[in-house]
Design a protein around this motif. Structure first.
Motif, PDB file in Angstrom:
ATOM      1  N   VAL A 279      -1.313  -3.473 -14.284  1.00 57.60           N
ATOM      2  CA  VAL A 279      -1.203  -3.166 -13.014  1.00 57.60           C
ATOM      3  C   VAL A 279      -1.334  -1.377 -12.923  1.00 57.60           C
ATOM      4  O   VAL A 279      -2.197  -0.744 -12.321  1.00 57.60           O
ATOM      5  CB  VAL A 279      -0.238  -3.556 -12.083  1.00 57.60           C
ATOM      6  CG1 VAL A 279      -0.187  -3.101 -10.803  1.00 57.60           C
ATOM      7  CG2 VAL A 279      -0.402  -5.179 -11.947  1.00 57.60           C
TER       8      VAL A 279
ATOM      9  N   HIS B 114      -4.685  -0.080 -14.648  1.00 56.87           N
ATOM     10  CA  HIS B 114      -5.859  -0.144 -13.683  1.00 56.87           C
ATOM     11  C   HIS B 114      -5.843   0.565 -12.419  1.00 56.87           C
ATOM     12  O   HIS B 114      -6.592   1.279 -11.912  1.00 56.87           O
ATOM     13  CB  HIS B 114      -5.755  -1.909 -13.214  1.00 56.87           C
ATOM     14  CG  HIS B 114      -6.950  -1.879 -12.223  1.00 56.87           C
ATOM     15  ND1 HIS B 114      -8.184  -2.029 -12.570  1.00 56.87           N
ATOM     16  CD2 HIS B 114      -6.804  -2.146 -10.984  1.00 56.87           C
ATOM     17  CE1 HIS B 114      -9.168  -2.426 -11.356  1.00 56.87           C
ATOM     18  NE2 HIS B 114      -8.114  -2.329 -10.465  1.00 56.87           N
ATOM     19  N   LEU B 115      -4.553   0.594 -11.724  1.00 57.29           N
ATOM     20  CA  LEU B 115      -4.418   1.707 -10.650  1.00 57.29           C
ATOM     21  C   LEU B 115      -4.408   3.203 -10.965  1.00 57.29           C
ATOM     22  O   LEU B 115      -4.682   4.013 -10.317  1.00 57.29           O
ATOM     23  CB  LEU B 115      -2.984   1.187  -9.880  1.00 57.29           C
ATOM     24  CG  LEU B 115      -3.039  -0.083  -9.127  1.00 57.29           C
ATOM     25  CD1 LEU B 115      -1.763  -0.255  -8.497  1.00 57.29           C
ATOM     26  CD2 LEU B 115      -4.030  -0.103  -8.127  1.00 57.29           C
TER      27      LEU B 115
ATOM     28  N   LEU C 192      -7.993   4.121 -11.072  1.00 55.07           N
ATOM     29  CA  LEU C 192      -8.589   4.563  -9.869  1.00 55.07           C
ATOM     30  C   LEU C 192      -7.963   5.632  -9.360  1.00 55.07           C
ATOM     31  O   LEU C 192      -8.806   6.574  -8.367  1.00 55.07           O
ATOM     32  CB  LEU C 192      -8.454   3.280  -9.053  1.00 55.07           C
ATOM     33  CG  LEU C 192      -8.689   1.920  -9.358  1.00 55.07           C
ATOM     34  CD1 LEU C 192      -8.276   0.732  -8.277  1.00 55.07           C
ATOM     35  CD2 LEU C 192     -10.217   1.828  -9.379  1.00 55.07           C
TER      36      LEU C 192
ATOM     37  N   THR D 210     -10.833  -0.108  -2.087  1.00 57.34           N
ATOM     38  CA  THR D 210     -10.346  -1.454  -1.590  1.00 57.34           C
ATOM     39  C   THR D 210     -10.987  -2.442  -2.387  1.00 57.34           C
ATOM     40  O   THR D 210     -10.326  -3.668  -2.738  1.00 57.34           O
ATOM     41  CB  THR D 210     -10.593  -1.596  -0.043  1.00 57.34           C
ATOM     42  OG1 THR D 210      -9.963  -0.486   0.476  1.00 57.34           O
ATOM     43  CG2 THR D 210      -9.966  -2.812   0.268  1.00 57.34           C
TER      44      THR D 210
ATOM     45  N   GLU E 151     -11.819  -2.728  -5.581  1.00 55.07           N
ATOM     46  CA  GLU E 151     -11.256  -2.938  -6.905  1.00 55.07           C
ATOM     47  C   GLU E 151      -9.727  -3.185  -6.825  1.00 55.07           C
ATOM     48  O   GLU E 151      -9.112  -3.273  -7.892  1.00 55.07           O
ATOM     49  CB  GLU E 151     -11.457  -1.747  -7.722  1.00 55.07           C
ATOM     50  CG  GLU E 151     -12.950  -1.312  -7.892  1.00 55.07           C
ATOM     51  CD  GLU E 151     -13.498  -0.215  -8.808  1.00 55.07           C
ATOM     52  OE1 GLU E 151     -12.855  -0.376 -10.143  1.00 55.07           O
ATOM     53  OE2 GLU E 151     -13.807   0.644  -8.351  1.00 55.07           O
ATOM     54  N   SER E 152      -9.070  -2.905  -5.612  1.00 54.50           N
ATOM     55  CA  SER E 152      -7.555  -3.179  -5.687  1.00 54.50           C
ATOM     56  C   SER E 152      -7.277  -3.999  -4.265  1.00 54.50           C
ATOM     57  O   SER E 152      -7.576  -5.264  -4.288  1.00 54.50           O
ATOM     58  CB  SER E 152      -7.039  -1.930  -5.655  1.00 54.50           C
ATOM     59  OG  SER E 152      -7.267  -1.066  -4.540  1.00 54.50           O
ATOM     60  N   SER E 153      -6.969  -3.363  -3.169  1.00 60.87           N
ATOM     61  CA  SER E 153      -6.490  -3.948  -1.942  1.00 60.87           C
ATOM     62  C   SER E 153      -6.461  -2.693  -1.030  1.00 60.87           C
ATOM     63  O   SER E 153      -6.473  -1.526  -1.576  1.00 60.87           O
ATOM     64  CB  SER E 153      -5.236  -4.662  -2.080  1.00 60.87           C
ATOM     65  OG  SER E 153      -4.083  -3.862  -2.032  1.00 60.87           O
TER      66      SER E 153
ATOM     67  N   TRP F 119      -3.138  -0.745  -1.486  1.00 58.65           N
ATOM     68  CA  TRP F 119      -3.026   0.041  -2.685  1.00 58.65           C
ATOM     69  C   TRP F 119      -3.981   1.201  -2.471  1.00 58.65           C
ATOM     70  O   TRP F 119      -3.751   2.252  -2.994  1.00 58.65           O
ATOM     71  CB  TRP F 119      -3.656  -0.961  -4.011  1.00 58.65           C
ATOM     72  CG  TRP F 119      -2.743  -1.583  -4.614  1.00 58.65           C
ATOM     73  CD1 TRP F 119      -2.641  -2.974  -4.552  1.00 58.65           C
ATOM     74  CD2 TRP F 119      -1.051  -1.399  -5.119  1.00 58.65           C
ATOM     75  NE1 TRP F 119      -1.565  -3.601  -5.327  1.00 58.65           N
ATOM     76  CE2 TRP F 119      -0.424  -2.205  -5.408  1.00 58.65           C
ATOM     77  CE3 TRP F 119      -0.646  -0.007  -5.244  1.00 58.65           C
ATOM     78  CZ2 TRP F 119       0.566  -2.337  -6.242  1.00 58.65           C
ATOM     79  CZ3 TRP F 119       0.402   0.069  -6.039  1.00 58.65           C
ATOM     80  CH2 TRP F 119       1.161  -1.119  -6.178  1.00 58.65           C
ATOM     81  N   ALA F 120      -5.299   0.985  -2.205  1.00 53.94           N
ATOM     82  CA  ALA F 120      -6.313   2.212  -1.781  1.00 53.94           C
ATOM     83  C   ALA F 120      -5.530   3.212  -0.803  1.00 53.94           C
ATOM     84  O   ALA F 120      -5.777   4.256  -1.091  1.00 53.94           O
ATOM     85  CB  ALA F 120      -7.437   1.553  -1.131  1.00 53.94           C
TER      86      ALA F 120
ATOM     87  N   THR G 165       3.457  -4.085  -0.309  1.00 55.12           N
ATOM     88  CA  THR G 165       2.812  -4.113  -1.756  1.00 55.12           C
ATOM     89  C   THR G 165       3.907  -4.345  -2.777  1.00 55.12           C
ATOM     90  O   THR G 165       3.589  -5.253  -3.690  1.00 55.12           O
ATOM     91  CB  THR G 165       2.372  -2.696  -1.856  1.00 55.12           C
ATOM     92  OG1 THR G 165       1.478  -2.306  -0.723  1.00 55.12           O
ATOM     93  CG2 THR G 165       1.366  -2.545  -3.011  1.00 55.12           C
TER      94      THR G 165
ATOM     95  N   PRO H 152      -3.561  -6.285  -7.690  1.00 58.48           N
ATOM     96  CA  PRO H 152      -4.956  -5.756  -7.163  1.00 58.48           C
ATOM     97  C   PRO H 152      -5.817  -6.978  -7.497  1.00 58.48           C
ATOM     98  O   PRO H 152      -5.542  -8.028  -8.438  1.00 58.48           O
ATOM     99  CB  PRO H 152      -5.309  -4.722  -8.236  1.00 58.48           C
ATOM    100  CG  PRO H 152      -4.113  -4.286  -8.797  1.00 58.48           C
ATOM    101  CD  PRO H 152      -2.989  -5.525  -8.726  1.00 58.48           C
TER     102      PRO H 152
END
Length: 560
Positions: free
Chosen positions: A56, A59-60, A63, A91, A93-95, A98-99, A234, A248
């Motif tokens: 996680v 990945h984030l 981004l 959004t 690629e995540s939520s 998160w975005a 989150t 995500p």
């Protein structure tokens, strides 16, 4: 502003020639901390938990790097539409949440880089101005207290011309970036990036550096939302300490709970401020969380933070009622002295040492320990406030201002005034004390002039720092720093009777000569205009000639 004396009742104690003094700002009560952060360790994580956290975070983090690149490319052309477009792309690629957290962190990082760029421009301007002034003076000309003189030799003058050209060119490049809205940001930190080229000096291997670099670029932070369950959707922490993460979309296959969530095996307790944290999450008020890895120790931590309403805890008049503790901040210690409400020193001076060498954790522990001892002693003194200088050495660290005084530049650069003040304010708020910030102008000079020698005893050596703490405390109490005004001249009637300035500014006659306790005869006659009418007595005024009706009898030595 007036010459030869301080502004707003301050006395500079200058004897002889008069000089202009800058205006002294009035003391004020510093606002309390606006936020709170607590930390707890995530103990008992399984290998699967660590794997999911790394996935996680990586990945984030990728981004966040892409979003920062896009934001820097926008420059000054940023708008609500571009922000919304970036958030829509993230959004997918995540939520949505998160975005939103990634874009807000990107904006904060870009704004911080802009502020640093503006501060760098001010730093370059100060250096260019100083060099240009000294180059305009003849070689060897002495300077004054207000302005530096010329350079000592033609060789130094020539080297400074080259230095001026370099600074001017550097400033032009920074100014061009600032006008175009370009910033230079490194996710993970430029210092850690440069360490890659000096692994031997840093004592790191390539694998060890790579682990730190990757963890520094992860993104595992979520802002809180008031009204949502437990204050955060989150990263959610329940009252019993259970931690769950909203995964995500590309990592939803790793979920071990409903709604695409992953529940960690570790639980948190937050021993510090647990009650306050529990009240917030049970009331569904916003709490932000951040998960990070300490690579050196191999430990995972969870930080919880929330905001507080900024409010002045105590008016200045109420803070002054019980006296004040004046604190002088130095490179290796706090010098403190307790003063009563009238500005008089009480008891003995105190010194609270700390060591600012070594690692960051060691320096932070030293500062916390010194501040804790200072606050406990202030509580025992029974005061409500602590007087502290509102120091800022931002403009004092340039080498162009102090020239060859390299040790002095290193000294003032090593004092973390901002961190000390912020830490002292936050820790004092928890003990019920307030911080009264005062102007640091002339506190060391006037304190040494008026208080260092009078307070020295055969068994106590009063230092310049001790005297400065008295000056700081008196200024925080609203009193002048000097002890007394100059006595009247010899042609006055009281022959150098002292005049005191301890009285309040509203009392009439506080700057006049002290009146006698009783009226003397010649003073009364001069005021009433009467003359002496009684005749002079011829009676003797000595004991030998005084009349007496008693007789002296010598007793016999044989009487027993």
């Amino acid at each position: 502003m007036r010459e030869g004396g301080g502004t707003d009742g301050e006395g500079d104690g200058v004897t002889g020639s008069k000089r202009k003094l800058r205006r002294i700002d009035v003391p004020f009560v510093s606002l309390g901390p606006s936020g709170v952060t607590v930390r707890d360790r995530l103990k008992g994580l399984t290998p699967e938990d660590e794997k999911v956290l790394r996935l996680v975070g990586g990945h984030l983090g990728a981004l966040a790097s892409k979003d920062l690149k896009v934001r820097c490319a926008d420059g000054l052309e940023h708008s609500r539409e571009t922000w919304a477009a970036r958030k829509r792309d993230l959004t997918v690629e995540s939520s949505s949440r998160w975005a939103g957290g990634v874009t807000r962190a990107t904006h904060d990082q870009w704004a911080l880089a802009r502020r640093g760029q503006a501060a760098h421009l001010d730093f370059l301007d100060a250096g260019i101005k100083t060099i240009a002034h000294r180059l305009s003076l003849p070689v060897g000309e002495k300077g004054t207290k207000r302005a530096p003189g010329g350079y000592r030799s033609t060789h130094e003058w020539f080297q400074k011309t080259r230095r001026l050209a370099i600074l001017t060119q550097r400033r032009a490049a920074v100014a061009a970036d600032h006008e175009a809205g370009r910033v230079h940001v490194v996710r993970g930190g430029r210092k850690l990036l440069n360490t890659r080229h000096h692994l031997a000096a840093a004592g790191l291997t390539e694998a060890g550096w790579r682990a730190r670099w990757e963890s520094a670029r992860w993104f595992l932070a979520a802002d809180g939302e008031s009204g949502k369950r437990f204050g955060n959707e989150t990263i959610r922490v329940t009252p019993d300490g259970e931690v769950s993460i909203k995964l995500p979309a590309p990592l939803a296959e790793h979920a071990n709970a409903t709604s695409g969530r992953y529940v960690l095996a570790a639980k948190v307790a937050f021993a510090h401020r647990r009650t306050e944290w529990a009240d917030r999450i049970e009331g569904h008020r916003a709490v932000a969380y951040r998960i990070h890895l300490d690579v050196q120790r191999g430990r995972w931590y969870l930080d919880a933070s929330w905001t507080r309403p900024v409010a002045r805890t105590m008016p200045l008049e109420a803070a002054r009622e019980g006296g004040m503790v004046g604190v002088d901040t130095n490179a290796d210690h706090f010098a403190a002295w307790h003063l009563d409400a009238h500005g008089n020193p009480v008891g003995e001076p105190r010194r609270f040492p700390y060591d600012l060498t070594g690692t960051a954790s060691h320096r932070d522990a030293q500062v916390r320990h010194a501040i804790t001892r200072l606050l406990h002693w202030a509580k025992r003194c029974g005061v409500r406030a602590i007087g502290l200088e509102n120091l800022d050495f931002t403009a004092e660290t340039t080498r162009e201002k102090h020239g060859r005084r390299k040790r002095f530049r290193q000294l003032i650069s090593g004092i973390p005034t901002g961190k000390l003040r912020a830490r002292l304010i936050s820790m004092a708020a928890e003990t019920g004390l307030v911080i009264v910030a005062v102007d640091p102008a002339y506190t060391s000079q006037w304190g040494a002039q008026h208080w260092q020698k009078p307070l020295a005893t055969p068994t106590r050596m009063t230092t310049r720092h001790d005297a400065a703490s008295i000056a700081i405390g008196r200024r925080a109490l609203g009193h002048p720093i000097r002890r007394r005004t100059a006595p009247p001249h010899d042609d006055r009637s009281d022959r150098r009777g002292h005049r005191t300035v301890q009285a309040s500014s509203g009392i009439r006659g506080r700057e006049e000569t002290r009146r006698p306790a009783t009226d003397r005869a010649h003073d009364a006659r001069s005021r009433t205009g009467t003359t002496r009418t009684r005749a002079t007595s011829r009676a003797s005024t000595t004991v030998r000639d005084a009349r007496s009706d008693q007789t002296w009898v010598q007793d016999s030595l044989l009487i027993t």
